[in-house]
Design a protein around this motif. Sequence first.
Motif, PDB file in Angstrom:
ATOM      1  N   ALA A 127       0.843  -1.208   0.000  1.00 53.70           N
ATOM      2  CA  ALA A 127       0.000   0.000   0.000  1.00 53.70           C
ATOM      3  C   ALA A 127       0.870   1.248   0.000  1.00 53.70           C
ATOM      4  O   ALA A 127       0.576   2.230  -0.691  1.00 53.70           O
ATOM      5  CB  ALA A 127      -0.910  -0.011   1.222  1.00 53.70           C
ATOM      6  N   LEU A 130       2.368   1.879  -3.450  1.00 55.23           N
ATOM      7  CA  LEU A 130       1.336   2.402  -4.357  1.00 55.23           C
ATOM      8  C   LEU A 130       1.064   3.874  -4.051  1.00 55.23           C
ATOM      9  O   LEU A 130       0.901   4.699  -4.954  1.00 55.23           O
ATOM     10  CB  LEU A 130       0.064   1.571  -4.185  1.00 55.23           C
ATOM     11  CG  LEU A 130      -1.044   1.780  -5.212  1.00 55.23           C
ATOM     12  CD1 LEU A 130      -0.583   1.399  -6.605  1.00 55.23           C
ATOM     13  CD2 LEU A 130      -2.278   0.977  -4.824  1.00 55.23           C
ATOM     14  N   TRP A 135       0.487   9.276  -9.695  1.00 53.81           N
ATOM     15  CA  TRP A 135      -0.825   9.117 -10.337  1.00 53.81           C
ATOM     16  C   TRP A 135      -1.845   8.591  -9.338  1.00 53.81           C
ATOM     17  O   TRP A 135      -3.005   9.019  -9.313  1.00 53.81           O
ATOM     18  CB  TRP A 135      -0.740   8.198 -11.560  1.00 53.81           C
ATOM     19  CG  TRP A 135      -0.435   6.755 -11.236  1.00 53.81           C
ATOM     20  CD1 TRP A 135       0.777   6.180 -11.227  1.00 53.81           C
ATOM     21  CD2 TRP A 135      -1.367   5.738 -10.850  1.00 53.81           C
ATOM     22  NE1 TRP A 135       0.690   4.858 -10.859  1.00 53.81           N
ATOM     23  CE2 TRP A 135      -0.612   4.550 -10.625  1.00 53.81           C
ATOM     24  CE3 TRP A 135      -2.743   5.692 -10.672  1.00 53.81           C
ATOM     25  CZ2 TRP A 135      -1.206   3.358 -10.231  1.00 53.81           C
ATOM     26  CZ3 TRP A 135      -3.341   4.495 -10.283  1.00 53.81           C
ATOM     27  CH2 TRP A 135      -2.569   3.351 -10.071  1.00 53.81           C
ATOM     28  N   PHE A 136      -1.373   7.656  -8.487  1.00 53.67           N
ATOM     29  CA  PHE A 136      -2.303   7.069  -7.523  1.00 53.67           C
ATOM     30  C   PHE A 136      -2.672   8.095  -6.455  1.00 53.67           C
ATOM     31  O   PHE A 136      -3.834   8.215  -6.054  1.00 53.67           O
ATOM     32  CB  PHE A 136      -1.681   5.839  -6.872  1.00 53.67           C
ATOM     33  CG  PHE A 136      -2.561   5.216  -5.829  1.00 53.67           C
ATOM     34  CD1 PHE A 136      -3.605   4.381  -6.190  1.00 53.67           C
ATOM     35  CD2 PHE A 136      -2.378   5.507  -4.479  1.00 53.67           C
ATOM     36  CE1 PHE A 136      -4.439   3.829  -5.234  1.00 53.67           C
ATOM     37  CE2 PHE A 136      -3.208   4.962  -3.521  1.00 53.67           C
ATOM     38  CZ  PHE A 136      -4.236   4.124  -3.900  1.00 53.67           C
ATOM     39  N   LEU A 139      -5.129  10.506  -7.772  1.00 55.97           N
ATOM     40  CA  LEU A 139      -6.435   9.852  -7.936  1.00 55.97           C
ATOM     41  C   LEU A 139      -7.140   9.690  -6.585  1.00 55.97           C
ATOM     42  O   LEU A 139      -8.325  10.013  -6.450  1.00 55.97           O
ATOM     43  CB  LEU A 139      -6.218   8.479  -8.587  1.00 55.97           C
ATOM     44  CG  LEU A 139      -7.407   7.858  -9.295  1.00 55.97           C
ATOM     45  CD1 LEU A 139      -7.830   8.718 -10.460  1.00 55.97           C
ATOM     46  CD2 LEU A 139      -7.051   6.452  -9.779  1.00 55.97           C
ATOM     47  N   LEU A 140      -6.387   9.223  -5.601  1.00 61.14           N
ATOM     48  CA  LEU A 140      -7.011   8.993  -4.289  1.00 61.14           C
ATOM     49  C   LEU A 140      -7.410  10.312  -3.629  1.00 61.14           C
ATOM     50  O   LEU A 140      -8.540  10.465  -3.153  1.00 61.14           O
ATOM     51  CB  LEU A 140      -6.057   8.223  -3.378  1.00 61.14           C
ATOM     52  CG  LEU A 140      -6.672   7.863  -2.029  1.00 61.14           C
ATOM     53  CD1 LEU A 140      -7.668   6.722  -2.164  1.00 61.14           C
ATOM     54  CD2 LEU A 140      -5.609   7.477  -1.010  1.00 61.14           C
TER      55      LEU A 140
ATOM     56  N   PHE B  25      -5.124  -4.362  -3.324  1.00 59.06           N
ATOM     57  CA  PHE B  25      -5.293  -3.037  -2.715  1.00 59.06           C
ATOM     58  C   PHE B  25      -5.532  -1.983  -3.788  1.00 59.06           C
ATOM     59  O   PHE B  25      -6.451  -1.166  -3.698  1.00 59.06           O
ATOM     60  CB  PHE B  25      -4.035  -2.701  -1.901  1.00 59.06           C
ATOM     61  CG  PHE B  25      -4.104  -1.356  -1.249  1.00 59.06           C
ATOM     62  CD1 PHE B  25      -4.820  -1.175  -0.072  1.00 59.06           C
ATOM     63  CD2 PHE B  25      -3.457  -0.265  -1.814  1.00 59.06           C
ATOM     64  CE1 PHE B  25      -4.883   0.077   0.522  1.00 59.06           C
ATOM     65  CE2 PHE B  25      -3.520   0.979  -1.222  1.00 59.06           C
ATOM     66  CZ  PHE B  25      -4.228   1.152  -0.053  1.00 59.06           C
ATOM     67  N   ALA B  26      -4.689  -2.038  -4.816  1.00 63.75           N
ATOM     68  CA  ALA B  26      -4.833  -1.067  -5.900  1.00 63.75           C
ATOM     69  C   ALA B  26      -6.167  -1.250  -6.597  1.00 63.75           C
ATOM     70  O   ALA B  26      -6.871  -0.286  -6.910  1.00 63.75           O
ATOM     71  CB  ALA B  26      -3.689  -1.245  -6.902  1.00 63.75           C
ATOM     72  N   THR B  29      -8.984   0.068  -4.437  1.00 64.21           N
ATOM     73  CA  THR B  29      -8.990   1.527  -4.383  1.00 64.21           C
ATOM     74  C   THR B  29      -9.499   2.114  -5.686  1.00 64.21           C
ATOM     75  O   THR B  29     -10.333   3.024  -5.689  1.00 64.21           O
ATOM     76  CB  THR B  29      -7.562   2.047  -4.099  1.00 64.21           C
ATOM     77  OG1 THR B  29      -7.039   1.320  -3.002  1.00 64.21           O
ATOM     78  CG2 THR B  29      -7.563   3.517  -3.797  1.00 64.21           C
ATOM     79  N   VAL B  30      -8.980   1.591  -6.789  1.00 64.77           N
ATOM     80  CA  VAL B  30      -9.420   2.111  -8.081  1.00 64.77           C
ATOM     81  C   VAL B  30     -10.908   1.846  -8.280  1.00 64.77           C
ATOM     82  O   VAL B  30     -11.650   2.706  -8.765  1.00 64.77           O
ATOM     83  CB  VAL B  30      -8.578   1.489  -9.223  1.00 64.77           C
ATOM     84  CG1 VAL B  30      -9.170   1.844 -10.571  1.00 64.77           C
ATOM     85  CG2 VAL B  30      -7.137   1.978  -9.135  1.00 64.77           C
TER      86      VAL B  30
END
Lengths: 301, 363
Positions: A127, A130, A135-136, A139-140, B25-26, B29-30
């Motif tokens: 986690a 990521l 980008w993540f 996005l989050l 996880f990814a 989340t996505v």
Amino acid sequence: MTDRVLAVSWWCQSTTAPWTWTPKAYVGVWAMVAVLLGTYGVAMRRRARTEGLTSRDKRAILWFVLGTLALWVASDWPLGLLGSGYLLSVHTTLYLIYTMVAAPLMVIGIPDWMARRMIDRVRGWGAYRLSTRPWFAVLLLNGVLVFTHIPPVVDAFRASQIGSFALDAMWLVSGMVGWLPIVSPFRGDRVQSPVWKCVYLFVAFGLFPMLPGAFITFSPVPLYRVYELAPRFGDWTPEDDQQLAGALMKVGNVPILWSVIAAVFIKSALEQSRSEQRVGLVDDDGNPVAATPPVPPTPVS
Amino acid sequence: MAIDAPPHPERAPEAPAPRSARGPFALITVAALLVAAVGVIAFLRDDGGDTRPPAPTWRGATVEPARSRPSFTLTGTDGQPYDFAARTAGQLTFLFFGYTNCPDVCPISMATLTQALHDLPGVGAQVVFVTTDPSRDTPERLQEWLGHFEGKVVGLTGTPEQLAAAQQAAGATVAIAEQPDAGGSYTVGHSAAMNVYTPDDLQHLSYPAGTVQSDWMADIPRILAQPGWNGAGSVRVTAAYASPGTGGAGAAYLSVTNTGGDDAIVGITSPDAAAAELHVTSGTTMREATELALPAGATVQLAPGGDHVMLSGLTRELAEGDTITLVVHFREAPATTVQAAVVSYDDLAGRMAQAADAPGGGS
């Protein structure tokens, strides 16, 4: 809800009680602050006993305490209650405090050794990795921003203490993730290029919030039932409050965001200057120095 | 954004977990973000869907059978009598019972409605606020408080008895003041509903506390466009009174205006009486009728000394100041519920004459 019930509340939520300046106690907020500072203090104390604290650790303590204080101010009475149940503009201010003040200060306040231990303990390296990807993080951060400003979501979450807590927790976590690419405890995981840092900051914290900000500002009717039906705070109408909230979302982050961007540039310029000085390209005043040809050794007769 | 960071001595150790551990996880989340995005799109579509046909339901509660516009006379903020039924007849009217010291429901309900009406240009409507706290809500206080809202709001007050009768006439629960605290402050328990009367002088809808501006903006244009509610071609009960009843029997009187095609009263019922019969008088004889004609464009009165509604098996004694519920059934028009005020027999003739003289036949 009566004052007596509020006196033993856990977390701020919307209420039908008229606003008063009589302080209310929110034990959940106090417990959260105590747990954060307590566990942090214990970890630092252990570190001090075993390996000693570096100057970086000591600075980290200051940042973490400041971040936790910001979190406390945003969550407790009066700001927390005003934002949860009375004024959308304060709700937006709380979002800014959570994501733009508390979150980065708390991340900066976590030294790498502490972060490593925490991530190990929860087996969260996947986690974490990521979350450091820009980008993540964008996005989050902005996904949470949009999701937590959908009117039915706000109305539903703010109606209960648990929901209100969840909303605040989402803001804090998404804010921390949003800042990870810039201030990760592991310096190598940060975005390295100053230009990309500035681009990231602008996109993550400046560009996307303009969209919901504009939507809120220019809506012809109040969007959030919880704030429209809340007992009035002074002479503010829901329309005035909503327009202020939209403006805050669009430009409220500007002072912090552009200060950070400016700091990134100044720091980068200073580092570059020092680096050039080290290789002898500039003198102490920053003026370029002409390269001098090596002096041939004087022949000894 | 692709950013390649050079290796750094303080980089976190490579993830010891296998790649599959961060995959879910990814993915989760996505997926959550996608769900949120779909939610946003759905919300935006819902908010901006003005071109779609109107939804079949109302934001408020429907009143079935529809109630008649109530008859009561109170005092306006100018100190003059205000005959609600006569002054608002044929107009879209919003009636609210509340008080100016109310901490929440009253100011919010009034603000959301008046702001919506302000934002709906071209909608002619009357907003009437009747106090339930006459001791504190003086005409001056009412006028000052109502001045905070958009547009013109009529403020009415009266004696406690008059106000109670007005609430009963509108089918609202009569407000009760709670005991004052040590500082003399008190709250008033009152109906929180906004009663909506359409141009056909009926109440088809009632809006609860918590109705927001967008609810009003969605419903008001639809209310005005609702076939049969705009007053054209409709039958209105413009006055309803009853005489004090003794021995389980009594009489009720109506004034009914028909601005549409030929129609007829085909029956009257009441939850307060075992039976309600139409009695018509011809000369010195009186007989029960199965229907009473309502010719197009006519106002028909059931008045003392003539046609009337005979009530028997009353569930309670009717005294002056009471109200009794009557449901008037028509051959064509929808049934209408009215609250008939109980007045002394001596006053009945005058009240009915007043109703006949009022604009549109209203009382």
